[in-house]
Design an enzyme around this catalytic site. Structure first.
Site, PDB file in Angstrom:
ATOM      1  N   GLY A 321       0.906  -1.225  -0.021  1.00  0.00           N
ATOM      2  CA  GLY A 321       0.130   0.023   0.033  1.00  0.00           C
ATOM      3  C   GLY A 321       0.877   1.104  -0.048  1.00  0.00           C
ATOM      4  O   GLY A 321       1.858   1.334  -0.543  1.00  0.00           O
ATOM      5  N   SER A 322       0.354   2.375   0.609  1.00  0.00           N
ATOM      6  CA  SER A 322       0.854   3.495   0.621  1.00  0.00           C
ATOM      7  C   SER A 322       2.323   3.754   1.134  1.00  0.00           C
ATOM      8  O   SER A 322       2.944   4.831   0.760  1.00  0.00           O
ATOM      9  CB  SER A 322      -0.085   4.809   1.204  1.00  0.00           C
ATOM     10  OG  SER A 322      -1.126   4.678   0.201  1.00  0.00           O
TER      11      SER A 322
END
Length: 716
Positions: A321-322
């Protein structure tokens, strides 16, 4: 008259026949006897029958060979305290059958039941009445349930000193993990064989990784015995010395590890995630100081092991993810493509006709790329990937060594994977989807940002030492394994990570720590459901945070992942901050204490000295001292002589006389294990963290063999 002569002839003939038969029989026996004499002479001289050497066989029959067990190597933490060590436990049984006697007629059964009951009730957790009930059984022999199992060597020796007839012990190998839940999957566990002649085998973690080094070589002891089983007079036992296994010293800091376990357990109980991982690393060396996962287990009891066998730090790969945006930003800056003050329209964009949305699909209007990073904009990262080009972006993915094993040495380590053939897949990887990584791969890549571009190999083994020679046979140290970005780029990325925490629009404000600047990046990734695509729903995400402190010149890197928690009144970042903030705070406090000291102090041998005098000296130096006993002469101490001391360490000084239980509130499990060992009492613990309750009240006399029960939790 005519028949008589005929009968006489027949009788004479019969006598002659018997005589001849007797002569023949005599010679037959004579021949057989001669053959037997020859055969025995052959055996006597050659000592060999049907290719069996009788001399060797006889010697074997009267030679007792015993295996001298080698000790499995001890695994230590960074403070030289044992995390895993060998121990022997014993089970006890009583022979009741009065027919059991030695060859000299001495009884091998219980003869004095009352005395036996008194002694056993004194040293075992069982009443005299219960012992007598067992001893009055009509069985051949009896055991004493749980009270008669897992007896320590000290207790066994005290019982043997009473010279009780009919009482016997069975020795069993055992492995002691004194800290309970303590980096359990990383340390691992062993299988203890039912066959006492075989060695323990590591199942996972370091125990499996270094099983060959940890396993020693057994020795042999041979003794000549007579027909009655006694050693032949004038003969000496022949021994081949056992070679103990190598000792392993890890980089784990017990104070930080214990705190991490406590906070992980608290969050796990609150949010019930499918899994969690957390790793704290020295930003300057790559040494792992603390590492844990949930679900976890207690290696002493095995409780929880059925929920998770894998070491998820290296065996599980996932879409990060981020937090992947840290490396997208680094690649964009380092390749000369980044212009942070340029603007773009947030909310959503399209790649090959497929929509790429921001987590806030309405967006924040037209904003700068600098602000887009602080807001964790997927659209911003997609544009950055397009600007530098897929080929350049892939080059940096490789330079950060994603898709390559960290070569941790742990079993089953994953190398990760990537989907990168289509434009949309290339865009997805820029914000952490479509690429699979491991926790250790993330730690390695993050080290390049924290260490000004120089990427470090994460390691958790400090050294391996041969205890027989004290020779260091393996030593690990800081190892640079790449330089994916420049120092200037790494510093610039950390400045953007500060914006995540401190800008009014940043989404990482939960990770602010008083008195220190933190650089951090949060992450949220949809969890893949396999061929069915990504899972949907509020609890279908993997949340993460990567943080460095102090931001300007990081000393520590902490990475936490939390998969599919059940979020209630708290957000995912608030839950992760409950782990992040106390651990970073403690690490920085410990670092400040250590750097203020000009040199490390080692414990000296205090036995025989005055407890009052030594306690005063140690207290003045800042150590926490607990004195046991009623006299003033020190008979035992913990830690042992030669151990490196750290600030505010707990030191236990034992004297003779009556032992009174001290207040254990706030003690770590490791310290409780030490005092239980000195007092020769059994210990039962529940929970993790620091002592909050104890069953033996402070000031109460403690008898050997009693059981101390403590509850661990968060200590105020």
């Amino acid at each position: 008259m005519n028949k008589s002569p005929k009968r006489m002839v027949t009788s004479n003939q019969s006598q002659k026949n018997r005589k001849k038969f007797g002569i023949v029989l005599f010679f037959v026996f004579l021949v057989l006897f001669g053959l037997i004499i020859i055969r025995f002479s052959y055996i006597s001289i050659g000592k060999n029958v049907q290719n069996v050497n009788l001399s060797a066989r006889t010697k074997k029959l009267y030679t007792e060979t015993q295996t001298v067990k080698a000790s499995r190597g001890t695994i230590y933490d960074a403070n030289n305290d044992p995390i895993a060590e060998d121990t022997s436990t014993y089970s006890i049984y009583a022979v009741l059958n009065k027919k059991q006697e030695s060859i000299n007629g001495k009884p091998l059964y219980v003869t004095n039941k009352n005395k036996t009951a008194e002694v056993l009730s004194k040293y075992l957790s069982i009443s005299k009445e219960k012992v007598l009930k067992q001893l009055n059984s009509k069985s051949f022999q009896v055991e004493f349930g749980a009270a008669g199992q897992s007896i320590s060597l000290t207790t066994r020796n005290k019982i043997k000193a009473a010279h009780l007839t009919g009482i016997n012990f069975i020795q069993r190998q055992s492995r002691l993990y004194p800290n309970g839940v303590f980096a359990s999957h990383l340390i691992g566990n062993v299988t203890v064989p039912s066959d006492s002649t075989k060695s323990m085998v590591g199942n996972m973690g370091i125990e499996k990784m270094l099983n060959k080094q940890l396993t020693g070589t057994d020795g042999i002891s041979t003794v000549q015995k007579d027909n009655y089983g006694y050693q032949v007079s004038g003969t000496a036992a022949k021994k081949k010395k056992a070679t103990n296994g190598d000792d392993v010293y890890t980089t784990l800091d017990s104070r930080l590890q214990t705190l991490l376990e406590t906070e992980m357990s608290a969050v796990n109980a609150e949010a019930h995630p499918a899994s969690m991982n957390a790793v704290l690393m020295n930003a300057k060396t790559g040494a792992i100081l603390a590492a844990s996962q949930r679900p976890t287990y207690n290696p002493m009891t095995g409780k929880g092991l059925d929920k998770m066998w894998r070491d998820t730090l290296v065996q599980d790969s996932y879409e990060p993810g981020s937090t992947m945006k840290i490396f997208t930003m680094g690649a964009s800056i380092d390749s000369g493509n980044y212009n942070g003050t340029s603007t773009y329209l947030s909310g959503k964009t399209t790649v090959d006709g497929i929509t790429v949305p921001d987590w806030q699909t309405s967006g924040w209007g037209r904003i700068t790329y600098n602000k887009g990073f602080a807001l964790s904009s997927n659209v911003a990262m997609t544009h950055l990937e397009e600007q530098m080009g897929a080929k350049t972006w892939k080059k940096y993915i490789n330079r950060f060594k994603f898709l390559k094993s960290t070569d941790s040495g742990l079993a089953g380590e994953s190398s990760g994977s990537i989907q990168f053939s289509k434009a949309i897949e290339q865009a997805d990887t820029s914000f952490g989807q479509g690429i699979q990584v491991t926790v250790f791969q993330m730690m390695r890549a993050l080290s390049a940002i924290s260490n000004n571009g120089k990427m470090l190999q994460p390691y958790f083994i400090d050294k391996v030492v041969n205890p027989n020679t004290n020779k260091v046979i393996q030593k690990n140290k800081k190892k640079v394994v790449g330089e994916p970005v420049s120092a200037a780029t790494a510093k610039a990325v950390r400045k953007h990570m500060e914006d995540v925490v401190y800008k009014s629009y940043g989404i990482g404000s939960d990770f602010k720590i008083s008195g220190v600047k933190v650089a951090a990046k949060t992450g949220t990734a949809q969890v893949s459901g396999g061929s069915s695509g990504y899972l949907s729903g509020d609890n279908s995400y993997l949340y993460s945070v990567a943080g460095m402190a102090p931001a300007k010149n990081p000393k520590y890197v902490l990475y936490i992942t939390m998969k599919q928690p059940t979020l209630g009144s708290k957000t995912a970042t608030q839950l992760m901050a409950q782990i992040f903030k106390p651990l970073i705070t403690r690490a920085l406090q410990d670092d400040k204490t250590q750097t203020s000291s000009t040199k490390s102090t080692k414990m000296t041998d205090l036995t025989g000295n005055s407890a009052t005098t030594e306690a005063a000296k140690l207290t003045k130096k800042g150590y926490r001292v607990t004195t046991l006993g009623t006299t003033d002469k020190i008979t035992a101490q913990s830690p042992n002589s030669g151990t490196t001391l750290y600030d505010n360490q707990r030191i236990i000084l034992a004297t003779s006389g009556e032992n009174l239980m001290p207040s254990l509130k706030g003690w770590s499990r490791a310290d409780v294990v030490k005092i239980a060992k000195i007092l020769n009492i059994k210990l039962e613990t529940t929970g993790s963290g620091y002592v909050t309750k104890q069953n033996i009240t402070s000031g109460k006399a403690v008898n050997s063999g009693t059981t101390l029960k403590v509850k661990l939790g968060s200590s105020n």
